[in-house]
Write an enzyme that holds these catalytic residues in place. Structure first.
Site, short mmCIF file in Angstrom:
data_model
loop_
_atom_site.label_atom_id
_atom_site.label_comp_id
_atom_site.label_asym_id
_atom_site.label_seq_id
_atom_site.Cartn_x
_atom_site.Cartn_y
_atom_site.Cartn_z
N ASP A 11 -13.47 1.70 11.81
CA ASP A 11 -14.28 0.46 11.89
C ASP A 11 -14.08 -0.57 10.77
O ASP A 11 -15.06 -1.12 10.26
CB ASP A 11 -15.77 0.82 11.96
CG ASP A 11 -16.11 1.67 13.18
OD1 ASP A 11 -15.20 2.10 13.89
OD2 ASP A 11 -17.31 1.92 13.40
N ASP A 53 -15.96 -0.37 16.47
CA ASP A 53 -17.26 -0.51 17.09
C ASP A 53 -17.09 -1.59 18.15
O ASP A 53 -16.53 -2.66 17.87
CB ASP A 53 -18.23 -0.97 15.98
CG ASP A 53 -19.54 -0.20 15.96
OD1 ASP A 53 -19.58 0.92 16.49
OD2 ASP A 53 -20.51 -0.73 15.40
N HIS A 55 -19.42 -2.97 20.89
CA HIS A 55 -20.72 -2.97 21.57
C HIS A 55 -20.82 -4.02 22.67
O HIS A 55 -20.19 -5.08 22.60
CB HIS A 55 -21.84 -3.21 20.56
CG HIS A 55 -21.97 -2.15 19.52
ND1 HIS A 55 -22.11 -0.81 19.83
CD2 HIS A 55 -21.98 -2.20 18.16
CE1 HIS A 55 -22.21 -0.11 18.72
NE2 HIS A 55 -22.13 -0.93 17.68
N LYS A 97 -15.53 2.47 20.67
CA LYS A 97 -16.74 3.32 20.79
C LYS A 97 -18.00 2.48 20.73
O LYS A 97 -17.98 1.34 20.27
CB LYS A 97 -16.75 4.36 19.66
CG LYS A 97 -16.82 3.71 18.30
CD LYS A 97 -16.74 4.74 17.20
CE LYS A 97 -16.88 4.09 15.84
NZ LYS A 97 -18.11 3.32 15.67
N CYS A 140 -20.57 5.82 10.46
CA CYS A 140 -19.49 6.22 11.35
C CYS A 140 -18.48 7.15 10.70
O CYS A 140 -17.95 8.05 11.36
CB CYS A 140 -18.83 4.98 11.94
SG CYS A 140 -19.94 4.17 13.13
C1 VGL Z 1 -21.69 1.52 11.89
C2 VGL Z 1 -23.88 0.90 11.67
C3 VGL Z 1 -23.90 0.44 12.96
C4 VGL Z 1 -20.46 2.09 11.25
C5 VGL Z 1 -21.69 1.09 13.19
O1 VGL Z 1 -19.34 1.73 11.67
O2 VGL Z 1 -20.60 2.89 10.31
N1 VGL Z 1 -22.78 1.43 11.14
N2 VGL Z 1 -22.78 0.53 13.70
ZN ZN Z 2 -22.56 -0.39 15.62
#
Ligand code: VGL
Ligand code: ZN
Length: 197
Positions: A11, A53, A55, A97, A140
């Site tokens: 990420d 990430d 979403h 994801k 994550c």
């Molecule tokens: C993450 C918070 C919300 C991460 C993803 O990549 O660690 N943290 N979504």
């Molecule tokens: Zn997230």
């Protein structure tokens, strides 16, 4: 059979870097370090995977729908792009994801463009040892590392290649301690370079 190693970068997206929707303090400092890891793995012929990430516009993951987080990394938006300084090889496997209504904290919940899950890809590649860096240490990265350990992989946490969100002060240190307790090894670039020689 020797060790089959794989670099897994979690990420490293604009929204998690300073100025982003969920900007992590100094989150971008790891980019040059990760580039050095990428170079090293490429040179040795080891694969590089990244997660992102990814979403939907609305998900229970977001504060607006009862979750913990501001809107971030909405798929196909600029904030979901990888940090522009990250030098990803053209053959990098990308795992998306959190694209449904789930939080998607672990890359093991992710899938590549063909719908293949991380675990099956790792088995196909014959990977035994994972080297994990990226964002965020306390979410994550932690969830991915714990999932990998539970699935029997050897996991090395790249200490100089991760940063935490720290929703609560101390979360990052706690996450590192938990990963270590479950069996993750902590390594830095110099140590990995030494190992690979
Ligand atoms: C993450 C918070 C919300 C991460 C993803 O990549 O660690 N943290 N979504
Ligand atoms: Zn997230």
């Amino acid at each position: 059979m020797g060790k089959e190693r794989l670099l897994l970068i979690i990420d490293v997206q604009k929204d998690f870097c300073p100025g982003g929707a969920l900007g992590i303090e100094n989150g971008d400092e790891i980019v040059p370090v990760l580039n050095a890891y990428i170079e090293l793995f490429m040179t040795k012929g080891y694969p590089v995977f990244v997660s992102r990430d990814w979403h939907p516009d609305e998900t229970p993951h977001f504060k607006s729908s009862g979750g913990d987080w501001p809107h971030h990394c909405v798929r196909e938006t600029a904030g979901a792009d990888f940090h522009p300084g990250l030098q990803l090889p053209s053959q990098t496997v990308i795992l998306s994801k959190g694209f449904g209504q789930e939080d998607g904290y672990s890359a093991f919940e992710g899938q590549d463009d063909n719908g293949k899950r991380l675990e099956s890809l790792l088995r196909t590649y014959g990977v035994s040892d994972l080297f994990v860096g990226g964002l965020a240490t306390d979410y994550c990265v932690k969830n991915t590392v714990l999932d990998a350990l539970a699935r029997g992989f050897t996991v090395n946490l790249l200490q100089d290649g991760v940063r935490g969100v720290e929703l609560q002060p101390g979360d990052t240190a706690k996450a590192v301690a938990q990963m270590q307790k479950e069996g993750a090894k902590l390594l830095t670039l110099d140590q990995v370079k030494g190992d690979f020689r």
